[in-house]
Design an enzyme around this catalytic site. Sequence first.
Site, PDB file in Angstrom:
ATOM      1  N   PRO A  17      35.218  45.016  52.557  1.00  0.00           N
ATOM      2  CA  PRO A  17      34.036  45.340  51.755  1.00  0.00           C
ATOM      3  C   PRO A  17      33.869  46.838  51.536  1.00  0.00           C
ATOM      4  O   PRO A  17      33.699  47.595  52.478  1.00  0.00           O
ATOM      5  CB  PRO A  17      32.876  44.778  52.589  1.00  0.00           C
ATOM      6  CG  PRO A  17      33.506  43.860  53.582  1.00  0.00           C
ATOM      7  CD  PRO A  17      34.873  44.392  53.819  1.00  0.00           C
ATOM      8  N   GLU A  18      33.962  47.247  50.290  1.00  0.00           N
ATOM      9  CA  GLU A  18      33.701  48.619  49.889  1.00  0.00           C
ATOM     10  C   GLU A  18      32.429  48.596  49.033  1.00  0.00           C
ATOM     11  O   GLU A  18      31.749  47.578  48.998  1.00  0.00           O
ATOM     12  CB  GLU A  18      34.914  49.173  49.118  1.00  0.00           C
ATOM     13  CG  GLU A  18      36.207  49.025  49.904  1.00  0.00           C
ATOM     14  CD  GLU A  18      37.449  49.527  49.184  1.00  0.00           C
ATOM     15  OE1 GLU A  18      37.332  50.404  48.321  1.00  0.00           O
ATOM     16  OE2 GLU A  18      38.545  49.031  49.497  1.00  0.00           O
TER      17      GLU A  18
END
Length: 283
Positions: A2-3
């Site tokens: 997750p960015e």
Amino acid sequence: MPELPEVETVRRSLAERCCHKQIGEVIVHNDQVLANRGSGEFSAILRERVIVELQRRGKYLLFLLDNDAVLVLHLRMTGQIIYYEGDPPQDKHCHLVISLAGGCGLYYRDVRRFGRFWLYESGECYEEGGLATLGPEPFDEEFTVPYLQAGLRKRRCTVKERVLDQTFIAGIGNIYADETLFAAGINPLRRCDTLTEGEVRALHAAAISVLTEAVAKRGTTIRDYRDGNDEEGNFQRYLRVFGRGGETCQHCGTILIKCKCGGRGTTYCPQCQPEVTPCEPSA
DNA sequence: CGGACAACCTGGTTGC
DNA sequence: TGCAACCAGGTTGTCC
């Protein structure tokens, strides 16, 4: 992984599900995921609080609660925070369940247990740890070409390592670093203090456009990422270099190179992102 | 202070 | 087929 686009998608998907709902029972299966509280204290503080608003800063998700408490979550590599109705699913990787009024709730699942929750009460400074030192994200007003140029000139590492530095630019991780540098036509192994003004402008525009597009496509699911409704993202269909080492460049047909940069797997096109910048035509 | 690197973790993949 | 070794990577902490 997750960015920014993935965390933003989680934020949006959960906000519509759990804002204004009151927290009921909180069950901690594994207190490893709690960064600054024991499980008893964590549960006691959360109980009966109302979730007022969900915010995001960089890759951090913030649950603003009534009485000015704040629950901060970083998903790190494999964390998932998912809304459920009825009973939470039985899962050996589920470490935390937050039940909400109305027979629903949120469960936290994380195979590698790298993700962390921080819980702060009114008056506590919750901007400690990583949150305190976050730089502007590409969507912030502060993220200007001069800011980017000045920051790039302050270090001698590779441009990819610099772009991954959360204290310089918040929200970009390995996937979007590779995609942004491809979009900007800059080789990830270039020393960050050698970029021309034109390249800095290209990098600035690419960071904004790549992240905007990735948010619109609801993030990238390589393996583990899911949003708050347990749904995969779509941006993996639009990746131009990440995970495509050995394949041909969609722009020029050259074989994409896979290498290591700052300890991370890195893919680039040696034709579109040359090692040496060609001389710019004189005006 | 900057830079390098180990540590945290488990599942998937690779090599023998 | 089994099993060991290695790899993935965001962040913190340690060391020089």
